[in-house]
Design a protein around this motif. Structure first.
Motif, short mmCIF file in Angstrom:
data_model
loop_
_atom_site.label_atom_id
_atom_site.label_comp_id
_atom_site.label_asym_id
_atom_site.label_seq_id
_atom_site.Cartn_x
_atom_site.Cartn_y
_atom_site.Cartn_z
N GLN A 172 65.38 -59.98 8.47
CA GLN A 172 65.99 -58.75 7.96
C GLN A 172 65.94 -58.70 6.44
O GLN A 172 65.71 -57.64 5.85
CB GLN A 172 67.43 -58.64 8.47
CG GLN A 172 67.53 -58.36 9.97
CD GLN A 172 68.97 -58.34 10.47
OE1 GLN A 172 69.87 -58.80 9.77
NE2 GLN A 172 69.15 -57.81 11.68
N THR A 220 62.01 -51.30 4.44
CA THR A 220 62.61 -50.24 5.26
C THR A 220 63.06 -49.11 4.36
O THR A 220 63.56 -49.33 3.26
CB THR A 220 63.82 -50.78 6.06
OG1 THR A 220 64.75 -51.38 5.17
CG2 THR A 220 63.39 -51.78 7.12
N SER A 264 59.99 -47.04 12.08
CA SER A 264 61.24 -46.32 12.40
C SER A 264 61.03 -45.23 13.43
O SER A 264 61.99 -44.77 14.06
CB SER A 264 61.83 -45.71 11.11
OG SER A 264 60.89 -44.81 10.53
N LYS A 268 67.90 -50.65 20.81
CA LYS A 268 68.46 -49.51 20.07
C LYS A 268 69.87 -49.18 20.57
O LYS A 268 70.72 -48.75 19.79
CB LYS A 268 67.55 -48.29 20.21
CG LYS A 268 66.24 -48.41 19.44
CD LYS A 268 65.50 -47.10 19.39
CE LYS A 268 65.03 -46.67 20.77
NZ LYS A 268 64.26 -45.41 20.71
N LYS A 306 71.92 -55.16 18.55
CA LYS A 306 70.61 -54.72 18.06
C LYS A 306 69.50 -55.66 18.53
O LYS A 306 68.53 -55.92 17.79
CB LYS A 306 70.61 -54.61 16.52
CG LYS A 306 71.64 -53.64 15.98
CD LYS A 306 71.46 -52.24 16.57
CE LYS A 306 72.50 -51.25 16.03
NZ LYS A 306 72.33 -49.91 16.64
N ILE A 337 66.13 -55.19 16.10
CA ILE A 337 66.15 -53.97 15.28
C ILE A 337 66.34 -54.33 13.82
O ILE A 337 67.18 -55.17 13.47
CB ILE A 337 67.26 -53.01 15.75
CG1 ILE A 337 67.05 -52.60 17.21
CG2 ILE A 337 67.34 -51.78 14.85
CD1 ILE A 337 65.78 -51.82 17.45
N PRO A 352 67.69 -53.11 10.24
CA PRO A 352 68.64 -52.10 9.75
C PRO A 352 68.03 -51.27 8.61
O PRO A 352 67.07 -51.67 7.97
CB PRO A 352 69.80 -52.95 9.25
CG PRO A 352 69.20 -54.27 8.88
CD PRO A 352 68.05 -54.47 9.83
N SER A 353 68.63 -50.08 8.41
CA SER A 353 68.21 -49.21 7.29
C SER A 353 69.47 -48.73 6.59
O SER A 353 70.60 -48.94 7.07
CB SER A 353 67.39 -48.02 7.81
OG SER A 353 68.21 -47.17 8.58
N ASP A 402 69.47 -43.87 10.93
CA ASP A 402 68.31 -44.20 11.74
C ASP A 402 67.95 -45.66 11.55
O ASP A 402 68.36 -46.33 10.59
CB ASP A 402 67.13 -43.33 11.37
CG ASP A 402 67.41 -41.86 11.66
OD1 ASP A 402 68.20 -41.61 12.62
OD2 ASP A 402 66.85 -41.00 10.96
N ILE A 403 67.13 -46.18 12.49
CA ILE A 403 66.71 -47.57 12.39
C ILE A 403 65.60 -47.68 11.36
O ILE A 403 64.85 -46.74 11.12
CB ILE A 403 66.20 -48.09 13.76
CG1 ILE A 403 64.96 -47.31 14.20
CG2 ILE A 403 67.29 -48.01 14.82
CD1 ILE A 403 64.31 -47.91 15.43
N ALA A 427 61.56 -52.33 13.78
CA ALA A 427 61.89 -53.42 14.70
C ALA A 427 60.76 -54.40 14.74
O ALA A 427 59.62 -54.08 14.38
CB ALA A 427 62.16 -52.88 16.11
#
Length: 476
Positions: free
Chosen positions: A57, A64, A95, A120, A125, A145, A147-148, A152-153, A156
């Protein structure tokens, strides 16, 4: 008749062996399922142990929310530097839900990704899916997933492990377990059939011997059996039963022969003297008196035998009843001894009796008690010889019992016969008149008076009969 051996074997196969087969099938299925779950858990753990979600991440946090080209370049950089590409395939998803980069280097064929959809919706996640591609290959896929900053995502990362090797191992171990179950079934069936055979064969022998016994072959026996188990005990019991039936049958036949002789002898005498009276008339007073005396004597003998048989019949059916009342047992003994005094003179046997000078009150049936004394005295005379002795004595004990001894110097009883003299139909000496049931009736009458009967004897020396009766309390 129906074969019981096949029935036992069939029931064992249906009940025991069938249950064992069912249990092993269930065991095999459960082991196969548990093994499969274990292998799939290993595959998932393999992903979890090699992927650091926080590092991943942090890596994608710079990409992202950027343009598609920037995100794709970052994704390509992540895939190229992923250290475990040889163990699993990696997809990076943008995304919009489209796979943009794959560790295989080939364009990703867009397919359904249940793990991505699950991730999702998941609070963690993360999402996992086990299934098959359109090519038929079975895989385990796990999606994380990214994160953003917005709702929204940000994308992934999907990790995919082929389950082909694990499934192959699962099949191998399942086959091995199945083979082990089959081997276990083989040994269970062999040991079970051997055990059934060890039961069925003796049962067949018992059945065959029982048929022979039922058809009158009292020599039917069961040989060659194991004496250390319940079947062996049953065989021993059957052999013992066969011996007892054979012995009882012999005693019964001897009894029938004896009773027939006992009935025929007086009837012959009665008929003979009756015919004599008919042919000669009553002119000769001496012959008439002699004939009538024999007829009366033999009739009394027949009456006594019939009474004995009736008493025995009542005893066997449980209908031998007693009328209890206070009596002096010694008075009944006096009367019985008095009856035999004339016989003692006729037979040349010395009869001695020491009559106590006290009373012995007991609750009893006077007629039956006298019957006991007469029967025992009759045996003492029957099995004695001229010049022999019969002695009768009685005494009280400290525990308020009266003990009566009747001893003789007759032929005595052998050790083998002594154990059976109280049994019905048994005769130790078949050459002496008698039905063989007198002592059985005597023993039953004494027991009904709560007394005991003991017989001791030495062959060619004599016999002693000891009778013990409880007296009325307070008269010790």
């Amino acid at each position: 008749m129906k074969s019981h051996g096949s029935g036992i074997t069939r029931r064992w196969i249906v009940n025991t062996f069938g249950i064992i087969v069912l249990v092993l099938i269930i065991f095999n299925v459960l082991c196969s399922y548990a093994l499969k779950q274990y292998y799939y858990k290993i595959a998932e753990s393999s992903i979890d142990s090699r992927v650091s979600v926080s590092s991943m991440q942090n890596f994608f946090s710079a990409y992202t929310g950027s343009t598609d080209n920037v995100f794709e370049n970052g994704a390509r950089d992540f895939v190229e530097n992923f250290a475990y590409s040889n163990l699993m395939e990696v997809w990076v998803i943008n995304s919009k839900g489209s796979a943009v980069v794959s560790s295989t280097g080939f364009p990703v064929e867009q397919t359904e990704m249940p793990d991505f959809d699950s991730a999702k919706r998941s609070d963690e996640k993360e999402g996992t899916w086990i299934g098959r591609y359109s090519t038929g290959e079975k895989v385990l896929a796990k999606t994380f997933i990214l994160p953003s900053n917005g709702n929204d995502i940000g994308g992934a990362v999907r990790f995919i492990i082929s389950l082909r090797r694990l499934d192959r191992q699962h099949v191998i171990y399942t086959v091995l377990i199945s083979i082990a179950c089959i081997i276990a079934l083989f040994f269970v069936s062999i040991s079970g059939l051997y055990f059934i055979k060890s039961i069925v064969n003796p049962v067949k022998k018992i059945n065959e011997s029982a048929k022979r016994l039922a058809s009158g072959d009292f020599n039917a026996k069961i040989d060659d059996y194991n004496k250390d188990d319940e079947i062996g005990e049953l065989c021993e019991t059957f052999n013992y039963m066969s011996d007892e039936i054979a012995r009882t049958d012999k005693i019964k036949n001897d009894f029938i022969s004896t009773v027939s002789h006992e009935l025929r002898t007086p009837l012959t005498a009665i008929k003979g003297w009756g015919e004599t009276l008919m042919s000669m008339g009553t002119e000769d007073k001496e012959i008439t008196e002699k004939a009538l005396g024999v007829i009366v004597s033999e009739t009394d003998r027949l009456y006594g035998l019939v009474e004995e048989l009736l008493d025995f019949s009542k005893m066997q059916s449980g209908r031998l009843s007693l009328r209890f009342e206070p009596i002096d047992v010694l008075a009944e003994l006096d009367e019985a001894v008095f009856v035999f005094m004339d016989r003692a003179k006729r037979d040349g046997i010395e009869l001695s009796y020491s009559s106590p000078d006290y009373t012995a009150p007991m609750s009893a049936d006077a007629g039956r008690i006298k019957q006991v004394f007469v029967n025992v005295l009759d045996n003492a005379f029957k099995y004695n010889k001229q010049g022999g002795k019969v002695s009768v004595c009685a005494h009280k004990t400290t525990d308020n019992n009266i003990v009566i001894d009747i001893a003789d110097t007759g032929c005595g009883i052998s050790k083998n016969d002594l154990a059976h003299v109280k049994e019905k139909f048994y005769k130790a000496n078949v050459s002496v008149r008698g039905s063989g049931i007198g002592l059985a009736v005597v023993d039953e009458i004494i027991k009904m008076h709560n007394g005991t009967l003991e017989i001791t004897s030495t062959e060619n020396v004599g016999t002693r009969v000891t009778m013990t009766f409880p007296l009325i309390p307070g008269n010790a």
